[in-house]
Enzyme design. Structure first.
Site, PDB file in Angstrom:
ATOM      1  N   ASP A   1      12.523   1.932 -46.047  1.00 28.66           N
ATOM      2  CA  ASP A   1      13.488   2.495 -46.979  1.00 28.66           C
ATOM      3  C   ASP A   1      14.758   2.867 -46.208  1.00 28.66           C
ATOM      4  OD1 ASP A   1      14.648   4.001 -49.203  1.00 28.66           O
ATOM      5  OD2 ASP A   1      12.676   3.782 -50.098  1.00 28.66           O
TER       6      ASP A   1
ATOM      7  N   HIS B   1      17.007   0.169 -45.514  1.00 20.13           N
ATOM      8  CA  HIS B   1      18.038   0.127 -46.539  1.00 20.13           C
ATOM      9  C   HIS B   1      19.352   0.748 -46.075  1.00 20.13           C
ATOM     10  CE1 HIS B   1      14.833  -0.193 -49.952  1.00 20.13           C
ATOM     11  NE2 HIS B   1      14.790  -1.186 -49.105  1.00 20.13           N
TER      12      HIS B   1
END
Ligand SMILES: *[C@@H]1O[C@H](CO)[C@@H](O)[C@H](O)[C@H]1NC(C)=O
Ligand SMILES: *[C@@H]1O[C@H](CO)[C@@H](O)[C@H](O)[C@H]1NC(C)=O
Ligand SMILES: *[C@@H]1O[C@H](CO)[C@@H](O)[C@H](O)[C@H]1NC(C)=O
Ligand SMILES: *[C@@H]1O[C@H](CO)[C@@H](O)[C@H](O)[C@H]1NC(C)=O
Length: 388
Positions: free
Chosen positions: A216, A239
């Site tokens: 993430d 991310h």
């Protein structure tokens, strides 16, 4: 005569030695054994070290130690160091943890903390990721975080690794003057919600010389963050660095003074989101999806109403000296809010090439009127709706 001298000298020598070397609390002396649960040993060592009036060091020696869950609480009477040389491993099934609402390792209310030693915090999250349905279910059960630092001040966390957390790796809330240096986060690119560091309601936090590989956000920044310096950080897979998801409530504090400098993003999805006094400089993008994305219409997991205007004002932002390759044809998105257009944005010295084949490289802009410096490749915001 000689004996009198010795009597005087010995306590003096002992005092000097003590003043130089912090008292050591090895968890082995508190019953901590390799492959056994060290929760109690670590708690006991911490209690004694924390009560000491001179600097102390708690040692987790080389080897692998299981740790169910632990809360290490201050305030302590003197500076305290947690020296992790070995691997501390979480139980694979979080249902066995006694307090399912708490983090795995919590460190609260400590001033002058040092965490170092070259060791590993292993969250052992492989099983938990398969149970995480937060992508689909907004009311999903929260999985435990790996390491949580709350109200920690004047501290340094360096030369340790956190890997395979079940959820966010590190949570930093209410902290001030804390440096993460040569700190490594490691989890597979497909692990769910394993943000590297989540930081909010904190001031003067430095993250330098770190390598963050996760499923993430590498670093996610929440409300109330002031003065965050991120330098020489390599991020990916993951991310990217995000500021958000803010704007869900009026009570949130501003985010200000975020500096991301001399970092490298490798194969990440979306290198940014939102905000104020945000500076993005000297960045290398290596095959990154959406290298720069300011998206005020961003709505994760449908937990907000897309038609409600964003409460966030993006202003005083610089995006400078960004080079490399984009994996998506849209190299940059500045989708500013209609009601609160982006203000005082400076963009310059952009040199991004598209590594794919789906059409020409473009940028998307709305409600922004940036000033430009240097050369822009591709041309930027030629489609911009004028800022109000
Ligand atoms: C910040 O923390 C470091 C590490 O403990 C300390 O050396 C330094 O004096 C602190 N800075 C301030 C302004 O308190
Ligand atoms: C954090 O980084 C900034 C900018 O590089 C620097 O001025 C500051 O002294 C650093 N603070 C600490 C605690 O290292
Ligand atoms: C970025 O950091 C590297 C070391 O990691 C250094 O060699 C280089 O000079 C830095 N570049 C800039 C523009 O500061
Ligand atoms: C990245 O941005 C795209 C386009 O706005 C969005 O669809 C996607 O959900 C974002 N991903 C992350 C991880 O924020």
């Amino acid at each position: 005569m000689a004996s009198k001298f010795t009597l005087l000298l010995l306590p003096l020598l002992a005092y000097i030695v003590n003043a130089q070397a912090p008292a050591t609390f090895d968890i082995g002396n508190f019953g901590g054994k390799p492959d056994g649960n060290i929760a109690e040993a670590l708690s006991c060592a911490w209690k004694e070290a924390c009560a000491a009036t001179t600097p102390s060091t708690i040692v987790v020696p080389k080897g692998t130690f299981m740790l169910d869950q632990v809360k290490l609480l201050g305030p302590c009477k003197a500076p305290i160091e947690l020296q992790v040389q070995g691997t501390i491993k979480a139980p694979s099934d979080y249902n066995t943890m006694s307090d399912k609402n708490a983090e795995w390792i919590t460190i609260n209310y400590v001033d002058h903390l040092t965490v170092q030693g070259g060791g590993v915090f292993d969250g052992n999250g492989h099983e938990a990721w398969t149970q995480n349905d937060c992508g689909k279910n907004p009311k999903c059960a929260k999985l435990p975080l790996n390491l949580s630092f709350n109200f920690v001040t004047n501290s340094i966390i360096r030369d340790v690794t956190t890997k395979d957390s079940k959820y966010f790796h590190v949570n930093v809330i209410g902290c001030k003057n804390v440096t993460f240096q040569r700190f490594t986060v490691s989890a597979p690119g497909d692990s769910i919600n394993t943000d590297g560091l989540h930081i909010a309601k904190s001031e003067y936090i430095n993250i330098t010389d770190c390598v963050i590989k996760t499923g993430d956000d590498c670093i996610s920044i929440g409300d109330g963050m002031k003065e965050l310096h991120i330098e020489k950080v390599t991020c990916g897979p993951g991310h990217g660095i995000s500021v958000g998801s803010l704007g869900k409530g009026e009570t949130e504090e501003d985010v200000t003074g975020i500096y991301v400098k001399n970092c490298t993003f490798i194969g990440t999805q979306n290198a940014t989101l939102k905000i104020t006094d945000l500076h993005y400089e000297d960045i290398i993008m290596d095959n990154v999806e959406n290298p720069i994305i300011i998206d005020q219409e961003y709505c994760p997991w449908n937990q907000c109403k897309l038609d409600s205007p964003s409460l966030i004002q993006v202003s005083q932002m610089t995006v400078k000296n960004i080079k490399g390759t984009t994996k998506t044809p849209v190299a940059m998105t500045f989708a500013c809010s209609k009601t609160k257009p982006c203000q005082n944005v400076e963009i310059g010295d952009i040199d991004l090439a598209y590594s794919g084949t789906e059409g020409p490289i473009t940028t998307k802009c709305a409600n922004i009127n940036p000033t430009f410096v240097g050369k822009q490749n591709p041309p930027i915001c030629t489609d911009a709706a004028p800022a109000a």
